[in-house]
Each structure stands twice: as C-alpha cells, then as structure tokens.
Write a protein that holds these residues in place. Sequence first.
Motif, short mmCIF file in Angstrom:
data_model
loop_
_atom_site.label_atom_id
_atom_site.label_comp_id
_atom_site.label_asym_id
_atom_site.label_seq_id
_atom_site.Cartn_x
_atom_site.Cartn_y
_atom_site.Cartn_z
N PRO A 153 5.35 -16.72 24.01
CA PRO A 153 4.42 -15.73 23.46
C PRO A 153 5.12 -14.46 22.95
O PRO A 153 4.72 -13.90 21.93
N LEU A 154 6.17 -14.04 23.63
CA LEU A 154 6.89 -12.85 23.17
C LEU A 154 7.53 -13.09 21.80
O LEU A 154 7.50 -12.22 20.93
N THR A 155 8.10 -14.27 21.61
CA THR A 155 8.74 -14.58 20.33
C THR A 155 7.69 -14.68 19.23
O THR A 155 7.93 -14.22 18.11
N LYS A 156 6.54 -15.26 19.53
CA LYS A 156 5.48 -15.34 18.54
C LYS A 156 5.02 -13.94 18.11
O LYS A 156 4.84 -13.67 16.92
N VAL A 157 4.85 -13.04 19.07
CA VAL A 157 4.45 -11.67 18.73
C VAL A 157 5.53 -11.02 17.88
O VAL A 157 5.23 -10.35 16.88
N LEU A 158 6.78 -11.22 18.24
CA LEU A 158 7.89 -10.63 17.48
C LEU A 158 7.88 -11.13 16.04
O LEU A 158 7.98 -10.34 15.10
N VAL A 159 7.74 -12.43 15.87
CA VAL A 159 7.79 -13.01 14.52
C VAL A 159 6.55 -12.62 13.72
O VAL A 159 6.66 -12.19 12.57
N TYR A 160 5.37 -12.76 14.30
CA TYR A 160 4.15 -12.44 13.55
C TYR A 160 4.07 -10.95 13.23
O TYR A 160 3.56 -10.58 12.18
N SER A 161 4.54 -10.10 14.14
CA SER A 161 4.47 -8.66 13.88
C SER A 161 5.44 -8.25 12.78
O SER A 161 5.32 -7.15 12.23
N LEU A 162 6.38 -9.10 12.43
CA LEU A 162 7.30 -8.82 11.33
C LEU A 162 6.56 -8.80 9.99
O LEU A 162 7.02 -8.17 9.04
N LEU A 163 5.42 -9.45 9.94
CA LEU A 163 4.64 -9.45 8.70
C LEU A 163 4.25 -8.03 8.27
O LEU A 163 4.26 -7.72 7.08
N TRP A 164 3.91 -7.17 9.23
CA TRP A 164 3.47 -5.83 8.88
C TRP A 164 4.55 -5.03 8.15
O TRP A 164 4.28 -4.50 7.06
N PRO A 165 5.76 -4.90 8.68
CA PRO A 165 6.75 -4.12 7.91
C PRO A 165 7.14 -4.79 6.60
O PRO A 165 7.42 -4.09 5.61
N VAL A 166 7.15 -6.11 6.56
CA VAL A 166 7.49 -6.79 5.30
C VAL A 166 6.41 -6.49 4.25
O VAL A 166 6.72 -6.12 3.11
N LEU A 167 5.15 -6.64 4.63
CA LEU A 167 4.06 -6.37 3.69
C LEU A 167 4.01 -4.88 3.30
O LEU A 167 3.74 -4.55 2.15
N THR A 168 4.30 -4.01 4.25
CA THR A 168 4.32 -2.58 3.95
C THR A 168 5.45 -2.24 3.00
O THR A 168 5.31 -1.37 2.14
N THR A 169 6.57 -2.93 3.14
CA THR A 169 7.70 -2.71 2.22
C THR A 169 7.32 -3.15 0.80
O THR A 169 7.66 -2.49 -0.17
N ILE A 170 6.60 -4.25 0.70
CA ILE A 170 6.18 -4.74 -0.61
C ILE A 170 5.08 -3.86 -1.20
O ILE A 170 5.12 -3.50 -2.37
N TRP A 171 4.07 -3.51 -0.38
CA TRP A 171 2.95 -2.68 -0.83
C TRP A 171 2.84 -1.45 0.08
O TRP A 171 2.03 -1.43 1.02
N PRO A 172 3.63 -0.41 -0.17
CA PRO A 172 3.65 0.75 0.73
C PRO A 172 2.45 1.68 0.62
O PRO A 172 2.31 2.60 1.40
N GLY A 173 1.58 1.43 -0.31
CA GLY A 173 0.42 2.30 -0.47
C GLY A 173 0.76 3.50 -1.34
O GLY A 173 1.92 3.83 -1.57
N LYS A 174 -0.27 4.13 -1.81
CA LYS A 174 -0.09 5.27 -2.70
C LYS A 174 -0.62 6.53 -2.02
O LYS A 174 -1.51 6.46 -1.18
N ALA A 175 -0.10 7.66 -2.45
CA ALA A 175 -0.56 8.93 -1.92
C ALA A 175 -2.03 9.13 -2.31
O ALA A 175 -2.42 8.79 -3.41
N PRO A 176 -2.82 9.67 -1.39
CA PRO A 176 -4.20 9.93 -1.75
C PRO A 176 -4.27 10.99 -2.86
O PRO A 176 -3.49 11.93 -2.85
N GLU A 177 -5.17 10.80 -3.77
CA GLU A 177 -5.30 11.75 -4.85
C GLU A 177 -6.00 13.00 -4.35
O GLU A 177 -7.00 12.91 -3.62
N ALA A 178 -5.47 14.14 -4.72
CA ALA A 178 -6.09 15.41 -4.33
C ALA A 178 -7.40 15.57 -5.08
O ALA A 178 -7.46 15.36 -6.29
N SER A 179 -8.43 15.90 -4.35
CA SER A 179 -9.73 16.08 -5.01
C SER A 179 -9.76 17.46 -5.68
O SER A 179 -9.34 18.45 -5.10
N GLU A 180 -10.22 17.46 -6.89
CA GLU A 180 -10.28 18.70 -7.65
C GLU A 180 -11.70 19.26 -7.57
O GLU A 180 -12.67 18.55 -7.77
N LYS A 181 -11.74 20.54 -7.24
CA LYS A 181 -13.04 21.21 -7.18
C LYS A 181 -13.17 22.10 -8.40
O LYS A 181 -12.24 22.75 -8.80
N GLY A 182 -14.32 22.19 -8.95
CA GLY A 182 -14.45 23.11 -10.06
C GLY A 182 -15.50 22.81 -10.98
O GLY A 182 -16.16 22.23 -11.52
#
Length: 182
Positions: A153-182
């Motif tokens: 079970p420890l090895t499975k958690v280690l391997v499956y949890s590797l998906l998160w950093p790999v996917l984050t490296t591929i799609w790191p997300g974008k900065a939220p756009e600042a909302s403009e008031k006016g």
Amino acid sequence: MLYLVLACDVLFWVFLVGGLAARYAAGWRTLGGVLLLCVPLIDVVLLAATVLSIRNGAEPTVWHGLSAAYLGITVVYGHRTVRWADAKLARRFGEAAPPPRPKLYGRAAIVDAWTSWLTFLLAYALSVGLMFGLVVLVGGLDEGAPLLVWLNPLTKVLVYSLLWPVLTTIWPGKAPEASEKG
C-alpha cells in the motif's frame, strides 16, 4: 502490537490538542510546551516497543510492519502537523498575523507539488528502511516476510501520488486575473 500503534496515534492527538489547549486556551505556556515535547517521545516509545518485542522472540507480524510504516510517516509529518496546528491557533488567539495566501499557480504550484511528493518519498524511505531493519533483526526474509506487507500500500500511494506533481508540471495553472473596478 496493533493496539500499541493505535494507542500511539491516539496519544499523538491527545498531546497535540492538550498542549495547544494549555498554551492558548488556558495560557499555560510552559505546560503546553512540555505536552508538545511529548509528541515525538511517542515515536521513541513505539520504536523501542517494536524492537523489544521482536528481540524478545515475538513472532514477526504484519502489525510490527505497521509500526515501522507508522513511524516513518509520523517522523516526517508529525513535526509539520504540530507546527501547522500551533500556527493556526496562534493566529486564532491573536498572537500571530495570518500568513500571505500562497500562490498555487505557475512555478509556485509546480514547486509545491514536487515538494509535497518528495516529502512523502522521505516518509516512504524511512518506513521501508525501518521495515527492512526489522527484517534483518529477525534474521532474514524467511522469518520477516510479514513485516513487509505494508510495502504494497505504501508503494501504491507513492506511485499514484506522483501523478499530482507530473500533472501540475504539465498544467501549472494560470494566475487569477485581477478584477477591474470602475
């Protein structure tokens, strides 16, 4: 051995909550500090009890292996948990300012994801090292095979949890756009 692991886990939370309650709710900073210092002693007691059990001729069981897995995880994450809870309560009781919100996009998200995975890798390595240390203590794989059940079970958690950093490296997300008031 199972009951000892469960008791140590319960004691971890009892000492953590008790120490923080004494420190912040009751204002007994010294008692709170002493109770929080007992948290890592629980790991020492569990390690000593596990080794003594094996050395005194107890049949190696899957629960001895659980003890090793639990120790690897608590050694790595225990102090972080205490620090996190202490910081939360310090803010709650007005003794500390809230930290700035983390940036979880772009490079910061990638660094955070890989740091989290590497932290678990360290916990995994400690757990595996302790398991194999117990196997050596009992005289080899023939007698120590039950100690290694938690590798799966420890090895499975280690391997499956590797998906998160790999996917984050591929799609790191974008900065939220600042909302403009006016």
